[in-house]
Enzyme design. Structure first.
Site, PDB file in Angstrom:
ATOM      1  N   LYS A  94     -54.461 -40.566  -5.042  1.00  0.00           N
ATOM      2  CA  LYS A  94     -54.353 -39.444  -5.983  1.00  0.00           C
ATOM      3  C   LYS A  94     -54.502 -38.080  -5.314  1.00  0.00           C
ATOM      4  CE  LYS A  94     -55.360 -41.489 -10.458  1.00  0.00           C
ATOM      5  NZ  LYS A  94     -55.737 -42.897 -10.176  1.00  0.00           N
ATOM      6  N   GLU A 116     -57.228 -34.064 -18.054  1.00  0.00           N
ATOM      7  CA  GLU A 116     -58.107 -35.045 -18.667  1.00  0.00           C
ATOM      8  C   GLU A 116     -58.384 -36.104 -17.607  1.00  0.00           C
ATOM      9  OE1 GLU A 116     -54.873 -34.919 -19.262  1.00  0.00           O
ATOM     10  OE2 GLU A 116     -54.273 -36.861 -18.416  1.00  0.00           O
ATOM     11  N   SER A 383     -53.606 -48.836  -2.936  1.00  0.00           N
ATOM     12  CA  SER A 383     -53.691 -47.461  -3.444  1.00  0.00           C
ATOM     13  C   SER A 383     -55.098 -46.862  -3.403  1.00  0.00           C
ATOM     14  CB  SER A 383     -53.146 -47.402  -4.870  1.00  0.00           C
ATOM     15  OG  SER A 383     -53.799 -48.344  -5.707  1.00  0.00           O
TER      16      SER A 383
HETATM   17  C1  LIG Z   1     -55.097 -44.014 -10.804  1.00  0.00           C
HETATM   18  C2  LIG Z   1     -54.903 -45.134  -9.895  1.00  0.00           C
HETATM   19  C3  LIG Z   1     -53.766 -45.973  -9.972  1.00  0.00           C
HETATM   20  C4  LIG Z   1     -52.728 -45.866 -11.058  1.00  0.00           C
HETATM   21  O1  LIG Z   1     -51.926 -44.721 -11.017  1.00  0.00           O
HETATM   22  P1  LIG Z   1     -50.403 -44.746 -10.564  1.00  0.00           P
HETATM   23  O2  LIG Z   1     -49.920 -43.404 -10.991  1.00  0.00           O
HETATM   24  O3  LIG Z   1     -49.709 -45.867 -11.253  1.00  0.00           O
HETATM   25  O4  LIG Z   1     -50.393 -44.912  -9.092  1.00  0.00           O
HETATM   26  C5  LIG Z   1     -53.608 -46.966  -9.023  1.00  0.00           C
HETATM   27  N1  LIG Z   1     -54.524 -47.164  -8.048  1.00  0.00           N
HETATM   28  C6  LIG Z   1     -55.637 -46.396  -7.948  1.00  0.00           C
HETATM   29  C7  LIG Z   1     -56.602 -46.692  -6.860  1.00  0.00           C
HETATM   30  C8  LIG Z   1     -55.862 -45.364  -8.866  1.00  0.00           C
HETATM   31  O5  LIG Z   1     -56.970 -44.617  -8.754  1.00  0.00           O
END
Ligand SMILES: *Cc1c(COP(=O)(O)O)cnc(C)c1O
Length: 399
Positions: A94, A116, A383
């Site tokens: 993010k 938010e 992610s």
């Molecule tokens: C917020 C989040 C997501 C989901 O958001 P996407 O916009 O679909 O990438 C996925 N993985 C993590 C670790 C997150 O914090």
């Protein structure tokens, strides 16, 4: 076909029939201003250099690709590799788009960045980016979430963000969105609403994708340099879809690379407790754009659920909808149980605790690997890291 992907969206913000700006004229004008400023500033060397410098020295990019050898051996079949976005400063992908959005807001002379947050991940990443860039940050969060997500609430306060507890309605994410949006409408010319994924009205799906596409650019070059070939499969979890678009974009023209988005099947696709928007949704409008939606007959968003709170959104990025329809990306699902199994297996075979969101993509990779040959390769976008989920999982599994 390859070129067609790279030129999206069109000037009105459409990816085929998805996206756009479903907004009253005053807000459309504000979004058009943001688009103009973004298109102008992104071309400048100063902006590119500043973002590149922050990616390198603040976020810690490039993130490595790690061959998960013991996990691959445990599963059998193809080799599984992880793009380590979990190693980024603030612990997930993010920060890549929050930095871009905060820099753009500052460049446009905005006085306040607003958003938010549900579990607080977007809030913490944005509060960090705003502290760094030097711009005021206001985060709206439901009272119930505030009680549940104490560490993130504390972090946002330390980082200097103004935290607005939302007491209306469900006191969770849905009402936090409405509360933040009401505040934004008080002065959209001077405030900047920082959307947390590849969703919302044009230009956000494009802009957030562009900021995240660093992930795929790095990954494709790293994989080629290390293996002299491309991966057979690239996979990522899909909530709104930003980390998936981030890693997919650079691979879109590579017809030989299968791209797979993984949605949360929660307690099962045959129950109401999931958030499999691409798999079970229908076309409709939500939050200012057109996409697949989980909605009732009246077009109201259905309550959605996933064990990973970052994945429970009833809409999805418009480019994903387009890529599904043209068949370039396939969308699969993983249940809570499969996610937990992947979470524990990755932790215990590699010493890497993944975010529950990311564990959905790991779960899919574990299923797919079994059906593939040992010389084939799956690249997973990991992610984020699972520190935020550790207590919950331990309690849930009785560890
Ligand atoms: C917020 C989040 C997501 C989901 O958001 P996407 O916009 O679909 O990438 C996925 N993985 C993590 C670790 C997150 O914090």
């Amino acid at each position: 076909m390859a070129q067609q992907f790279l030129e999206m969206p069109d000037s009105q913000g459409y990816f085929g029939e998805y996206g756009g700006q479903i907004l009253p004229p005053e807000l459309k004008a504000v979004m058009d201003d943001i688009n103009t400023a973004y298109e102008q500033v992104r071309q400048t060397k100063a902006f590119q250099d500043e973002l590149a410098d922050l990616y390198a020295h603040y976020v810690g990019r490039p993130s490595p690709i790690f061959y998960a050898k013991r996990l691959s051996e445990r599963v059998g079949g193809a080799r599984i590799h992880l793009k380590r976005e979990d190693l980024n400063h603030t612990g997930a992908h993010k920060i890549n788009h929050c930095l871009g959005e905060a820099l753009l807001a500052k460049h446009m002379g905005k006085t306040k960045v607003l958003a938010e947050t549900g579990a607080g991940q977007h809030g913490v990443a944005l509060a960090s980016a705003c502290a760094l860039v030097g711009i005021e940050c206001e985060i709206h969060m439901g009272e119930i979430d505030i009680a549940k997500e104490h560490p993130n609430v504390t972090k946002m306060k330390i980082l200097g963000a103004r935290l607005v507890p939302v007491t209306r309605g469900t006191r969770t994410l849905k009402d936090a969105v409405d509360s933040a949006f009401d505040e934004y409408l008080k002065d959209p010319v001077n405030f900047f609403y920082a959307i947390g994924s590849v969703v919302g009205p044009h230009p956000f799906p494009k802009m957030v994708r562009d900021f995240q596409s660093i992930v795929g650019r790095e990954a494709r070059a790293q994989f080629l340099a290390e293996h002299q070939r491309l991966p057979d499969v690239v996979t990522a979890c899909v909530g709104g879809g930003s980390n998936a678009m981030g890693i997919f974009t650079e691979f879109l023209p590579d017809a030989g690379v299968q791209l797979v988005g993984v949605e949360p099947a929660g307690r099962g696709l045959d129950t109401p407790d999931h958030a499999a928007t691409m798999t079970l949704g229908t076309k409709g409008a939500i939050h200012g754009f057109v996409c697949y939606n989980l909605q009732d007959e009246k077009g109201e968003p259905l309550p959605v659920y996933s064990i990973a709170s970052g994945l429970d959104y009833p809409g999805v990025g418009p480019q994903h909808c387009y890529l599904k329809d043209v068949g370039r990306v396939r969308y699969e699902t993983a249940t809570d149980a499969e996610c937990l199994d992947a979470f524990m297996t990755l932790s215990r075979t590699e010493g890497i605790i993944p975010a529950l969101e990311s564990a959905h993509a790991v779960a899919y990779a574990m299923k797919a690997a079994k059906t593939m040959a040992p010389e084939q390769n799956i690249l997973v976008n990991l992610s984020g890291r699972g520190d935020k989920d550790a207590d919950f999982v331990a309690q849930h599994l009785g560890l």
